[in-house]
Design a protein around this motif. Sequence first.
Motif, mmCIF file in Angstrom:
data_model
loop_
_atom_site.group_PDB
_atom_site.id
_atom_site.type_symbol
_atom_site.label_atom_id
_atom_site.label_comp_id
_atom_site.label_asym_id
_atom_site.label_seq_id
_atom_site.Cartn_x
_atom_site.Cartn_y
_atom_site.Cartn_z
ATOM 1 N N GLU A 1 16.331 69.063 97.802
ATOM 2 C CA GLU A 1 15.172 69.859 98.195
ATOM 3 C C GLU A 1 15.539 70.868 99.285
ATOM 4 O O GLU A 1 15.107 72.027 99.257
ATOM 5 C CB GLU A 1 14.055 68.940 98.695
ATOM 6 C CG GLU A 1 13.390 68.106 97.619
ATOM 7 C CD GLU A 1 12.413 68.906 96.768
ATOM 8 O OE1 GLU A 1 12.180 70.094 97.067
ATOM 9 O OE2 GLU A 1 11.881 68.337 95.787
ATOM 10 N N ALA A 2 16.340 70.437 100.250
ATOM 11 C CA ALA A 2 16.749 71.342 101.323
ATOM 12 C C ALA A 2 17.561 72.508 100.762
ATOM 13 O O ALA A 2 17.395 73.660 101.184
ATOM 14 C CB ALA A 2 17.554 70.575 102.363
ATOM 15 N N THR B 1 16.762 72.660 106.123
ATOM 16 C CA THR B 1 17.473 71.430 106.424
ATOM 17 C C THR B 1 16.644 70.229 105.986
ATOM 18 O O THR B 1 15.428 70.338 105.753
ATOM 19 C CB THR B 1 17.757 71.304 107.934
ATOM 20 O OG1 THR B 1 16.497 71.212 108.634
ATOM 21 C CG2 THR B 1 18.542 72.517 108.431
ATOM 22 N N VAL B 2 17.300 69.077 105.892
ATOM 23 C CA VAL B 2 16.628 67.851 105.472
ATOM 24 C C VAL B 2 15.444 67.537 106.387
ATOM 25 O O VAL B 2 14.402 67.038 105.932
ATOM 26 C CB VAL B 2 17.638 66.682 105.446
ATOM 27 C CG1 VAL B 2 16.924 65.347 105.317
ATOM 28 C CG2 VAL B 2 18.640 66.876 104.309
ATOM 29 N N ASP B 3 15.559 67.833 107.673
ATOM 30 C CA ASP B 3 14.501 67.515 108.630
ATOM 31 C C ASP B 3 13.237 68.345 108.427
ATOM 32 O O ASP B 3 12.178 68.012 108.978
ATOM 33 C CB ASP B 3 14.994 67.722 110.061
ATOM 34 C CG ASP B 3 16.084 66.737 110.441
ATOM 35 O OD1 ASP B 3 16.133 65.658 109.825
ATOM 36 O OD2 ASP B 3 16.895 67.053 111.331
ATOM 37 N N HIS B 4 13.331 69.417 107.648
ATOM 38 C CA HIS B 4 12.189 70.330 107.513
ATOM 39 C C HIS B 4 11.581 70.330 106.116
ATOM 40 O O HIS B 4 10.735 71.175 105.812
ATOM 41 C CB HIS B 4 12.612 71.758 107.883
ATOM 42 C CG HIS B 4 12.861 71.951 109.346
ATOM 43 N ND1 HIS B 4 14.069 71.666 109.927
ATOM 44 C CD2 HIS B 4 12.032 72.367 110.343
ATOM 45 C CE1 HIS B 4 13.999 71.924 111.235
ATOM 46 N NE2 HIS B 4 12.781 72.332 111.504
ATOM 47 N N ILE B 5 11.973 69.405 105.273
ATOM 48 C CA ILE B 5 11.415 69.407 103.916
ATOM 49 C C ILE B 5 10.200 68.496 103.828
ATOM 50 O O ILE B 5 10.006 67.592 104.637
ATOM 51 C CB ILE B 5 12.471 68.965 102.870
ATOM 52 C CG1 ILE B 5 12.874 67.504 103.099
ATOM 53 C CG2 ILE B 5 13.665 69.874 102.872
ATOM 54 C CD1 ILE B 5 13.635 66.912 101.941
ATOM 55 N N MET C 1 21.152 68.825 92.206
ATOM 56 C CA MET C 1 21.932 67.591 92.381
ATOM 57 C C MET C 1 22.856 67.299 91.209
ATOM 58 O O MET C 1 23.408 66.207 91.085
ATOM 59 C CB MET C 1 20.997 66.398 92.644
ATOM 60 C CG MET C 1 20.070 66.051 91.531
ATOM 61 S SD MET C 1 19.008 64.573 91.877
ATOM 62 C CE MET C 1 17.611 65.320 92.706
ATOM 63 N N MET C 2 23.111 68.294 90.339
ATOM 64 C CA MET C 2 23.819 68.022 89.098
ATOM 65 C C MET C 2 25.321 68.254 89.154
ATOM 66 O O MET C 2 26.008 68.070 88.140
ATOM 67 C CB MET C 2 23.203 68.819 87.950
ATOM 68 C CG MET C 2 21.759 68.436 87.702
ATOM 69 S SD MET C 2 21.181 68.722 86.043
ATOM 70 C CE MET C 2 21.968 67.378 85.175
ATOM 71 N N GLU C 3 25.861 68.634 90.304
ATOM 72 C CA GLU C 3 27.307 68.791 90.385
ATOM 73 C C GLU C 3 27.989 67.455 90.098
ATOM 74 O O GLU C 3 27.577 66.411 90.606
ATOM 75 C CB GLU C 3 27.703 69.300 91.764
ATOM 76 C CG GLU C 3 27.255 70.727 92.027
ATOM 77 C CD GLU C 3 27.643 71.204 93.415
ATOM 78 O OE1 GLU C 3 28.369 70.471 94.121
ATOM 79 O OE2 GLU C 3 27.211 72.303 93.785
ATOM 80 N N ASN C 4 29.018 67.492 89.271
ATOM 81 C CA ASN C 4 29.796 66.308 88.888
ATOM 82 C C ASN C 4 29.016 65.327 88.018
ATOM 83 O O ASN C 4 29.430 64.171 87.874
ATOM 84 C CB ASN C 4 30.329 65.579 90.127
ATOM 85 C CG ASN C 4 31.238 66.446 90.968
ATOM 86 O OD1 ASN C 4 32.117 67.124 90.441
ATOM 87 N ND2 ASN C 4 31.019 66.453 92.276
ATOM 88 N N VAL C 5 27.907 65.774 87.438
ATOM 89 C CA VAL C 5 27.124 64.940 86.526
ATOM 90 C C VAL C 5 27.381 65.396 85.091
ATOM 91 O O VAL C 5 27.244 66.583 84.780
ATOM 92 C CB VAL C 5 25.618 65.026 86.848
ATOM 93 C CG1 VAL C 5 24.794 64.308 85.784
ATOM 94 C CG2 VAL C 5 25.340 64.435 88.224
ATOM 95 N N ALA C 6 27.749 64.479 84.223
ATOM 96 C CA ALA C 6 27.953 64.810 82.811
ATOM 97 C C ALA C 6 26.606 65.059 82.139
ATOM 98 O O ALA C 6 25.638 64.336 82.388
ATOM 99 C CB ALA C 6 28.691 63.666 82.112
#
Length: 251
Positions: free
Chosen positions: A112-113, A119-123, A181-186
Amino acid sequence: MSDLFGHPILTVRIHAGFNANSFLAGLLALTGQTAGTAESYMRRLFPTIDAHIAFGPRSVNGILGYTLQIITPHEHAHRTPADIRRLYDESLLSNAAKSKALAIWQVLSEAEARVHGTTVDHIHFHEVGRMANILAIGLIADFMTTIEPQQLVASPIPLTDGTVKCAHGVVPYPAPAMFAMMENVAVRAWSGEDEPVTPTGLAVLIGLGATFGGWPTMTITECATVFTPNVFEGVANGTLFAFGKPMPLES
């Protein structure tokens, strides 16, 4: 009830209809749980949260499997990662289970960030942060802490050039957070319509350290089929779950 232990390999073969509820349903089905034990399980770990778990058989196109829904009061969820951490801290999850659950939410938070350039703290989570997902991920984390398989192997993720509706309107599938989040995902091509895998479903697999590829070489010890409430027309529905043990080495 099936033994919770002694299952070194867990594989998840996704066709259409995979999310956090699907993963939890698969774990419950593989270990011989019932609607009653599933409800008691959730209430024991989250005694202060108003929710109901519906787990049981479902038939799609004449094929019998399992389905699961976590029912909570209507809400407009705009939770932060800190809000979710606080809910787990107020639960009766073990520290090990909390760590697994928060690892899954960290995958979602970072995605999401990245999508929103912050940043993660602001999502703030919208649909993803609803209470049903928080409960499902907490229960998954607790179950996986108990089972602790040596391997978690998922099939390539089915993808299509479709669209999905979310808080940001109509967007291409996979939704932006899932795509992030799909990097390195088949992945593999899929001919259906709608959303065969949700961002939360993929985050569960990544957060639990799954590898993606073909069926592992193993002897199957338990198996189960899981469906979501949504039926995908013209394609194979469901997710196949199997426990297995490594094949003995040939001499």
